[in-house]
Motif scaffolding. Structure first.
Motif, mmCIF file in Angstrom:
data_model
loop_
_atom_site.group_PDB
_atom_site.id
_atom_site.type_symbol
_atom_site.label_atom_id
_atom_site.label_comp_id
_atom_site.label_asym_id
_atom_site.label_seq_id
_atom_site.Cartn_x
_atom_site.Cartn_y
_atom_site.Cartn_z
ATOM 1 N N GLN A 1 62.665 27.965 47.938
ATOM 2 C CA GLN A 1 61.694 26.880 47.794
ATOM 3 C C GLN A 1 62.306 25.772 46.944
ATOM 4 N N LYS A 2 62.080 24.553 47.354
ATOM 5 C CA LYS A 2 62.634 23.438 46.599
ATOM 6 C C LYS A 2 61.663 22.999 45.516
ATOM 7 N N ILE A 3 62.214 22.766 44.335
ATOM 8 C CA ILE A 3 61.411 22.285 43.222
ATOM 9 C C ILE A 3 62.044 21.006 42.675
ATOM 10 N N PRO A 4 61.218 20.098 42.177
ATOM 11 C CA PRO A 4 61.735 18.821 41.678
ATOM 12 C C PRO A 4 62.524 18.989 40.383
ATOM 13 N N CYS A 5 63.623 18.237 40.291
ATOM 14 C CA CYS A 5 64.506 18.305 39.135
ATOM 15 C C CYS A 5 64.982 16.899 38.786
ATOM 16 N N LYS A 6 65.434 16.738 37.545
ATOM 17 C CA LYS A 6 66.026 15.475 37.109
ATOM 18 C C LYS A 6 67.361 15.799 36.469
ATOM 19 N N PHE A 7 68.422 15.132 36.909
ATOM 20 C CA PHE A 7 69.750 15.365 36.356
ATOM 21 C C PHE A 7 69.851 14.730 34.974
ATOM 22 N N ASN A 8 70.384 15.492 34.021
ATOM 23 C CA ASN A 8 70.533 15.008 32.647
ATOM 24 C C ASN A 8 71.882 14.358 32.395
ATOM 25 N N ILE A 9 72.795 14.484 33.349
ATOM 26 C CA ILE A 9 74.136 13.916 33.209
ATOM 27 C C ILE A 9 74.579 13.361 34.559
ATOM 28 N N PRO B 1 56.280 21.341 39.744
ATOM 29 C CA PRO B 1 55.975 21.112 41.160
ATOM 30 C C PRO B 1 54.494 20.777 41.361
ATOM 31 N N GLU B 2 54.199 20.052 42.413
ATOM 32 C CA GLU B 2 52.816 19.698 42.722
ATOM 33 C C GLU B 2 51.958 20.938 42.956
ATOM 34 N N ALA B 3 52.567 22.024 43.402
ATOM 35 C CA ALA B 3 51.823 23.256 43.701
ATOM 36 C C ALA B 3 51.183 23.880 42.470
ATOM 37 N N ILE B 4 51.627 23.482 41.290
ATOM 38 C CA ILE B 4 51.040 24.057 40.070
ATOM 39 C C ILE B 4 50.570 22.963 39.110
ATOM 40 N N ASN B 5 50.299 21.790 39.629
ATOM 41 C CA ASN B 5 49.825 20.715 38.755
ATOM 42 C C ASN B 5 48.358 20.917 38.381
ATOM 43 N N SER C 1 48.752 26.214 52.544
ATOM 44 C CA SER C 1 49.091 24.793 52.659
ATOM 45 C C SER C 1 49.697 24.257 51.362
ATOM 46 N N ILE C 2 49.416 24.910 50.251
ATOM 47 C CA ILE C 2 50.019 24.506 48.976
ATOM 48 C C ILE C 2 51.472 24.971 48.929
#
Length: 177
Positions: free
Chosen positions: A14-22, A73-77, A95-96
């Protein structure tokens, strides 16, 4: 994760959103730019199995900066959690996320999110009761197809197991009488 369980393999994909720190050289293909670099603060969705590793690995021995930061993730917001608290049995979990419980379990382990785990645990108890009620039905799976569309993969396994158990119990009771 079980090496031979396809559902485990798929749930860890499953893909989850991430932000690169470098800045990372040469990984631009992850965002559709082969041969390019990924810049710091770039947001991407990565498979859970790699995201969790990059989120806990530090960029160097002297640094306390991980390669990436995981974004909820939006699935647990909050919106989904409030929907669960309102009426978990009418929620379309499929659907979630097809592997909702696996996602929550992994997120809960990574962030020790007790409130999330407690809410979803209560949801599972309520939905398991409803699943069991449907599984006892003599009509079987074919008549319950609209209900099955709301179940995630774990709940589908639970439904099938419960239905088979009730069916086997009826056979056993019938043969004993």
């Amino acid at each position: 994760m079980s090496y031979y369980d396809l559902d485990d393999i798929i749930s860890h994909g499953q893909k989850i959103p991430c932000k690169f720190n470098i800045d990372v050289k040469g990984l631009g293909y992850l965002e559709g730019n082969p041969g390019k670099n990924i810049a710091k603060d770039t947001k991407l969705e990565l498979p859970m199995w790699i995201a969790e590793v990059l989120a806990v690995c530090m960029t160097s021995e002297e640094s306390s900066t991980a390669f990436i930061e995981l974004i909820q993730p939006e699935a647990i917001n909050t919106k989904v959690i409030n929907a669960i608290k309102t009426s978990s049995t009418s929620l379309d979990v499929h659907s979630i996320s097809q592997h909702y419980y696996a996602l929550v379990q992994k997120w809960g382990e990574l962030f020790t999110d007790k409130e999330l785990v407690d809410v979803v645990q209560q949801m599972l108890k309520e939905r398991a009761e409803e699943i069991n009620n449907h599984a006892q039905s003599l009509r079987g799976i074919k008549q319950e197809s609209s209900f099955l569309y709301t179940l995630d993969e774990f709940e589908k396994k639970l439904y099938k197991t419960s239905h088979e158990s009730h069916k086997n119990l009826r056979k056993w009771l019938h043969n004993e009488s």
